[in-house]
Write a protein that holds these residues in place. Structure first.
Motif, PDB file in Angstrom:
ATOM      1  N   HIS A  20       0.814  -1.216   0.000  1.00  0.00           N
ATOM      2  CA  HIS A  20       0.000   0.000   0.000  1.00  0.00           C
ATOM      3  C   HIS A  20       0.846   1.263   0.000  1.00  0.00           C
ATOM      4  CE1 HIS A  20      -3.672  -2.298   0.815  1.00  0.00           C
ATOM      5  NE2 HIS A  20      -3.021  -2.941   1.780  1.00  0.00           N
ATOM      6  N   GLY A  21       2.182   1.112   0.103  1.00  0.00           N
ATOM      7  CA  GLY A  21       3.039   2.287   0.213  1.00  0.00           C
ATOM      8  C   GLY A  21       2.802   3.062   1.487  1.00  0.00           C
ATOM      9  N   GLU A  59       4.373   7.022   2.324  1.00  0.00           N
ATOM     10  CA  GLU A  59       5.825   7.242   2.300  1.00  0.00           C
ATOM     11  C   GLU A  59       6.124   8.717   2.128  1.00  0.00           C
ATOM     12  OE1 GLU A  59       7.580   4.756  -0.627  1.00  0.00           O
ATOM     13  OE2 GLU A  59       6.878   2.887   0.282  1.00  0.00           O
ATOM     14  N   GLY A  60       6.810   9.282   3.144  1.00  0.00           N
ATOM     15  CA  GLY A  60       7.183  10.689   3.094  1.00  0.00           C
ATOM     16  C   GLY A  60       6.055  11.647   3.374  1.00  0.00           C
ATOM     17  N   GLY A  61       4.847  11.137   3.650  1.00  0.00           N
ATOM     18  CA  GLY A  61       3.704  12.011   3.855  1.00  0.00           C
ATOM     19  C   GLY A  61       3.393  12.243   5.319  1.00  0.00           C
ATOM     20  N   PRO A  62       2.350  13.010   5.601  1.00  0.00           N
ATOM     21  CA  PRO A  62       1.989  13.304   6.998  1.00  0.00           C
ATOM     22  C   PRO A  62       1.347  12.099   7.675  1.00  0.00           C
ATOM     23  CG  PRO A  62       0.378  14.237   5.501  1.00  0.00           C
ATOM     24  CD  PRO A  62       1.470  13.677   4.634  1.00  0.00           C
ATOM     25  N   TRP A  63       1.449  12.095   8.988  1.00  0.00           N
ATOM     26  CA  TRP A  63       0.830  11.035   9.774  1.00  0.00           C
ATOM     27  C   TRP A  63      -0.614  11.414  10.101  1.00  0.00           C
ATOM     28  CZ3 TRP A  63       3.212   6.445  10.887  1.00  0.00           C
ATOM     29  CH2 TRP A  63       4.599   6.387  10.655  1.00  0.00           C
ATOM     30  N   GLU A  91      -2.785  -6.823   2.114  1.00  0.00           N
ATOM     31  CA  GLU A  91      -1.341  -6.602   1.991  1.00  0.00           C
ATOM     32  C   GLU A  91      -0.651  -7.883   1.521  1.00  0.00           C
ATOM     33  OE1 GLU A  91       2.015  -5.561   1.415  1.00  0.00           O
ATOM     34  OE2 GLU A  91       0.892  -3.876   2.289  1.00  0.00           O
ATOM     35  N   PRO A  92      -0.245  -7.966   0.253  1.00  0.00           N
ATOM     36  CA  PRO A  92       0.366  -9.203  -0.246  1.00  0.00           C
ATOM     37  C   PRO A  92       1.603  -9.642   0.532  1.00  0.00           C
ATOM     38  CG  PRO A  92      -0.220  -7.748  -2.061  1.00  0.00           C
ATOM     39  CD  PRO A  92      -0.395  -6.955  -0.800  1.00  0.00           C
TER      40      PRO A  92
END
Length: 599
Positions: A62-63, A90-94, A109-110
């Motif tokens: 899911h990145g 990834e790299g984004g806000p929480w 999630e594979p």
């Protein structure tokens, strides 16, 4: 999907923390691609900062990355998480992440479930997570005041049985009941302190199937059951006919079965209706308790609870007679003399509606189990004793050792170690002796063990549920002259490696390590000190000269021991009753604190 219940003062919905803890503990045991961090990521709100840091869990498909705050990190393996959970691209806000969103992400999630299973069984899994969370939330909201008061010495046997509101502490769906409606959950579940009268049938002898373990005739056994209840005793039966107690929910299933219809049309079965005393579901739901009855009743229920559909199988029913016979043999009597703190709640008989060919209708099985407990006895099922308190507060065990410390004028940590030492002697020693010197193997997990207290300290351990008992090959040979049919126990034969796995999980990880985790989470003890005390106990036991020390050696020498994989069993919809191989394949390694505290 959002839980729609009023939030307590913490701002969380009722039961949310308990559901999240059970889910996350199960997940982290089986999925190793996570890392523990001492501090929360700097961009997360200050309320996500906790003394024991947290866990970073990547979801590469899911990145996304999850941050799971920790209120307590347990050396024994059952941790306490804190809410809210956090999610970040990834790299984004929480941002905050709820349990059902988390379950949906995990199910798709594979990297965790595999490419074939992603989105295949996921919706059933998420539905069960949601159902469990809603059931748990309803139960906590309904029972919150009682949960807060659940403590020794005021609590009695029934209080603890019906006080297991949060269910299995390491399972993604601890309170799912697939076939129950919301009304059924409230009417028939222990976490709602439910009680109800049984449905009773009258059966002609040819319509009844039965088995006993000590030679008492079925009519006499059932007459004793009826005699304990004045309302039942007043009901007249045709000459030679027998009464059969039926769980009221299960009656719906039975009425549509061809065998039931066969005997009804033949005039060999009559419905007597709901009669007699109220019975209380215990922590196992399908086992019922009435304080003034000499037996508890364990019924078949056509309901999936945690990992299996709870319809008794003929081989399971027959095992009660084998266990009783084994304990009545010379070998069993020597075991009882050697381990006086061990008490077996024997299954004295089983009954069912007969099929037209003479076999039992499995959906109608009822077992009669010994009832040694008065309602107010301080004898507590281990799962409730070790259950966390509401909203992260200390549970029964934490409050117990705190009360002992205050009474005795000693530090809480000292009281906890004294209590744990008594627990090892009273409750663990008998099962290790039975295994090592007698070849009796018990699935002594937390819902099969009832711990009796005297003045607050362990004094006796009661084992129930004979379905999880078997014997070594050497023991079967010794019992052949004394126990008719004992050869059937060979169906449950295990290698030493399998014994290590199964008993290591049920007796140690699920049971003893949960005691350690509960004391640690309550702030009552240093968990590694308790593990060291347990190591010393095991070394001393081995020095006494065990006939077969292999399991004790395993506990002392293995850096990791194995735990059942409840998460993947649930996700893959395995029925443990009919697919035991699926359960065996689920086992995963977990850290063994007994080994890691070695000097």
């Amino acid at each position: 999907m959002q839980l729609s219940h009023a939030a307590p003062e913490s701002g969380r919905t009722p039961g949310e923390l308990a559901s999240a803890n059970a889910f996350l503990n199960a997940l982290l045991r089986e999925w190793p691609q996570w890392s523990r961090q001492e501090q929360a990521p700097s961009s997360i709100a200050a309320d996500a900062s906790h003394a024991d840091g947290g866990v970073l869990l990547p979801l590469p498909g899911h990145g996304l990355t999850l941050w799971l705050p920790l209120a307590h990190w347990s050396a024994a393996g059952r941790h306490l998480f804190a809410l809210p959970l956090w999610l970040s691209p990834e790299g984004g806000p929480w941002r905050r992440c709820g349990l059902l969103e988390l379950a949906t992400l995990i199910a798709g999630e594979p990297a965790i479930v595999g490419p074939r299973d992603a989105n295949r069984r996921g919706w059933l899994f998420v539905k069960r997570v949601a159902d469990s969370a809603l059931n748990l939330a309803d139960a906590e909201a309904a029972r919150l005041d009682e949960l807060k008061r659940l403590a020794w010495p005021a609590a009695g046997y029934l209080d603890a049985e019906q006080g297991l509101v949060y269910g299995h502490a390491v399972h993604p769906t601890p309170k799912s009941r697939d076939e129950f409606s919301a009304d059924d959950v409230r009417a028939y579940s222990p976490e709602f302190a439910s009680r109800f009268a049984l449905e009773w049938l009258a059966l002609a002898p040819e319509a009844m199937w039965s088995v006993d373990c000590d030679g008492q005739a079925p009519a006499e056994r059932l007459a004793g059951l009826v005699a304990d209840d004045a309302a039942l005793a007043a009901v007249g039966l045709p000459d030679g006919w027998l009464p059969l107690p039926v769980h009221p929910w299960q009656m719906r299933t039975l009425r549509s079965h061809p065998a039931y219809e066969h005997w009804l049309r033949a005039g060999k079965l009559k419905e007597l209706g709901a009669l007699g005393a109220e019975w209380h579901p215990t922590s196992s739901l399908r086992t019922l308790y009435a304080p003034k009855q000499r037996y508890m009743l364990k019924h078949s229920l056509s309901v999936r609870l945690t990992n299996s559909r709870r319809v008794l199988q003929p081989a399971e029913v027959a095992r009660g007679a084998l266990v009783h016979g084994a304990f009545m043999s010379p070998l069993g009597r020597r075991l009882s003399e050697r381990c006086p703190t061990l008490s077996i709640m024997h299954e004295r008989a089983a009954f069912a509606i007969a099929l037209p060919d003479g076999g039992p209708l499995a959906e109608s099985f009822v077992l009669l189990r010994d009832n040694p407990f008065a309602e107010r006895d301080t004898a507590y099922v281990m799962a409730t004793l070790c259950q966390d308190g509401p909203d992260g507060t200390p549970g029964m065990l934490g409050k117990l050792v705190a009360a002992l410390a205050e009474r005795e004028g000693r530090p809480v940590a000292d009281a906890a170690e004294r209590w744990f030492a008594a627990f090892l002697e009273v409750a663990l020693r008998p099962f290790l002796i039975a295994m090592s010197d007698f070849g009796f193997l018990f699935s002594a997990h937390q819902q099969n063990m009832v711990l009796e207290l005297a003045d607050g300290y362990p004094s006796r351990v009661h084992f129930r549920d004979c379905q999880g008992t078997t014997f070594s090959e050497a023991t079967i040979r010794q019992l052949e002259a004394h126990v008719p049919g004992i050869e059937a126990a060979r169906e449950l034969q295990f290698s030493q490696a399998e014994i290590n796995r199964l008993c290591g999980y049920y007796l140690i990880v699920n049971n003893v390590f949960n005691v350690i985790s509960a004391l640690g989470a309550a702030g009552a003890a240093d968990e590694m000190r308790l593990a060291a005390r347990m190591r010393g106990f095991l070394v001393a036991l081995k020095d006494e000269g065990l006939a077969e020390p292999a399991f004790v050696d395993y506990l002392l020498d293995a850096p990791e021991i194995e735990s059942k994989g409840n998460f993947m069993i649930c996700l893959r919809n395995v029925n443990e009753t009919t697919e035991p191989d699926g359960s065996f394949r689920s086992y995963v390694p977990v850290s063994n604190p007994i080994y890691h505290c070695a000097p």
